[in-house]
Design an enzyme around this catalytic site. Structure first.
Site, PDB file in Angstrom:
ATOM      1  N   HIS A 167     -15.127  11.723  -4.692  1.00 43.29           N
ATOM      2  CA  HIS A 167     -14.673  12.217  -3.388  1.00 43.29           C
ATOM      3  C   HIS A 167     -13.150  12.405  -3.372  1.00 43.29           C
ATOM      4  CE1 HIS A 167     -18.699  11.532  -1.902  1.00 43.29           C
ATOM      5  NE2 HIS A 167     -18.645  10.248  -2.246  1.00 43.29           N
ATOM      6  N   ARG A 203       1.498  -2.982   5.220  1.00 40.03           N
ATOM      7  CA  ARG A 203       1.232  -3.879   4.083  1.00 40.03           C
ATOM      8  C   ARG A 203       0.659  -3.145   2.880  1.00 40.03           C
ATOM      9  NH1 ARG A 203      -0.787  -7.366   8.282  1.00 40.03           N
ATOM     10  NH2 ARG A 203      -2.893  -6.606   7.843  1.00 40.03           N
ATOM     11  N   SER A 242      14.603  -2.568   6.814  1.00 35.45           N
ATOM     12  CA  SER A 242      13.903  -1.408   6.270  1.00 35.45           C
ATOM     13  C   SER A 242      14.350  -0.119   6.943  1.00 35.45           C
ATOM     14  CB  SER A 242      12.389  -1.599   6.441  1.00 35.45           C
ATOM     15  OG  SER A 242      11.680  -0.537   5.844  1.00 35.45           O
ATOM     16  N   HIS A 246      16.233   3.045   5.047  1.00 36.77           N
ATOM     17  CA  HIS A 246      15.719   4.413   5.101  1.00 36.77           C
ATOM     18  C   HIS A 246      16.774   5.376   5.653  1.00 36.77           C
ATOM     19  CE1 HIS A 246      11.759   2.558   4.473  1.00 36.77           C
ATOM     20  NE2 HIS A 246      11.296   3.769   4.222  1.00 36.77           N
TER      21      HIS A 246
END
Length: 418
Positions: free
Chosen positions: A7, A286, A324, A328
């Site tokens: 798939h 996660r 984070s 970024h």
């Protein structure tokens, strides 16, 4: 192997079919407009320009990371137990290590990309390598320093060998261990296939920009600003944004990391999990990028709780989101050459709100639909706003820009004047 599932492999074939259509569309349009086949890749050549500077900067970063953190750690560890001023010794070597992290790996590469005015893709290579090496150096010191402090003075075999440190620097992990699970053999055909897929993804992104992005944004800044135009621009950006998002996942987290894992016989291939089945943003965070998530969990979240206490779990999570989001936005600001904190706002505010609202208690499939819808919309917002700002700064350059000119959105001011 994910793509051995029938798939998933069918979806992979669908993406190849879309790439073929992009190529055919570009060739047909160029043939109609020019009367000939135009096989030029000016955008790619520009984006990866000044590659000699990139190579030199990368070599300096890697060689200095090989020598300085390991050398400072060995010097500190060898005389630690014999020192009568352990705290002073630790502060002395720790200061030099922090100076290397801040000046050598921090400001140095950033100055290179700005001083040499590197194009965007070349900047991404330097800045992402900068962050990778900083995170690896921190993990090496963080994992080994407590072992030296808790070891008895008679034992001296706790200092890792240089070969172990060198392997870690190139292994597809950000968590230092003396030993990793290893595969018995290397499959060089597998490595070649993965690097070929990375190259194919690069050309895929090129055709997405050429067919879906540049025609929209090239002339957008000449139009008067209005809410209707902005909304249409965001929704027109969703398709290219989602394609680039999925290609980034496939090319880096699947192909690039697996290629290096195979070359180094690194057996732990859990670079991501089934994030596409997530019904909560907590699970998505996660499972989307396990490599970075593990580093943030061990060295940001757990160390925050160790320092302040386990009752401050919400504050620890907030600190992880802030770190984070700032990382970024730093990457985008340096690589694009302007500060436009769209990513920071989406990540820090909406991402954090979704993390608490769409949490692990949401199990129904409708929450997976909601997660995908918000991801699609977020990608459209990112592509739309950053592309508008890029072209605004290309069309309306300032002769003597001040520091504030790098912070003020130029797409707003100039669109309102037209």
């Amino acid at each position: 192997e994910l793509f051995e599932v029938d798939h998933i492999r069918t979806i992979y074939h669908m993406f190849i079919a879309i790439l073929i259509l992009f190529i055919l569309s570009t060739l047909v349009v160029d043939f109609i407009d020019e009367g000939r086949l135009v096989l030029e890749f000016d955008l790619l050549v520009y984006s990866f320009g000044k590659f000699s500077v990139v190579t030199s900067a990368w070599l300096c970063m890697v060689l200095s990371t090989m020598a300085v953190p390991y050398g400072l750690f060995c010097q500190w560890a060898q005389g630690y137990h014999n020192s009568s001023h352990k705290t002073v010794r630790s502060l002395f070597f720790g200061t030099f290590y922090m100076l290397f992290q801040i000046l050598g790996l921090g400001l140095g590469p950033t100055w290179v990309v700005m001083a040499y005015n590197l194009p965007p893709a070349s900047r991404f290579i330097v800045i992402l390598e900068q962050l990778r090496l900083m995170m690896k150096a921190h993990s090496f010191i963080r994992e080994n320093a407590p072992r030296i402090r808790s070891a008895s003075p008679q034992k001296t075999n706790f200092v890792p060998r240089f070969s172990q440190y060198l392997y870690f620097l190139f292994a597809p992990t950000l968590i230092y261990r003396d030993e990793y699970p290893r595969t018995p053999t290397r499959r060089w055909s597998y490595v070649a296939t993965k690097f070929a897929q990375v190259l194919g993804s690069l050309f895929y992104v090129y055709y997405i920009f050429m067919r879906l992005c540049i025609p929209i944004y090239r002339n957008y800044v000449w139009e008067p600003f209005n809410i209707r135009g902005l909304v249409l621009c965001i929704f027109n950006s969703i398709l290219p944004g989602v394609l680039i998002f999925l290609l980034g996942f496939f090319s880096f987290l699947h192909c690039w990391l697996n290629a290096f894992a195979e070359m180094l016989r690194f057996d732990d291939r859990m670079f991501y999990k089934d994030w596409w089945n997530s019904t909560s943003y907590a699970n998505y965070y996660r499972t989307w990028n396990v490599v970075v998530h593990d580093w943030l969990y061990y060295y940001a979240y757990r160390d925050f709780l160790w320092f302040f206490g386990k009752k401050f779990k919400s504050a620890a999570m907030l600190s992880v989101f802030t770190l984070s989001a700032a990382a970024h936005e730093y990457v985008l600001a340096v690589c694009f050459g302007f500060f436009y904190p769209v990513m920071f706002c989406l990540f820090m505010f909406f991402g954090m709100i979704f993390n608490f609202v769409i949490n692990d208690q949401r199990k129904a499939s409708v929450w997976n639909v909601i997660m995908w819808t918000s991801l699609f919309l977020g990608q459209g917002i990112l592509i739309c706003f950053y592309s508008q700002e890029w072209y605004a700064r290309q069309h309306f350059p300032l002769k003597n820009p001040t520091f504030m000119d790098y912070l003020k959105p130029r797409s707003w001011s100039f669109s309102s004047r037209i």
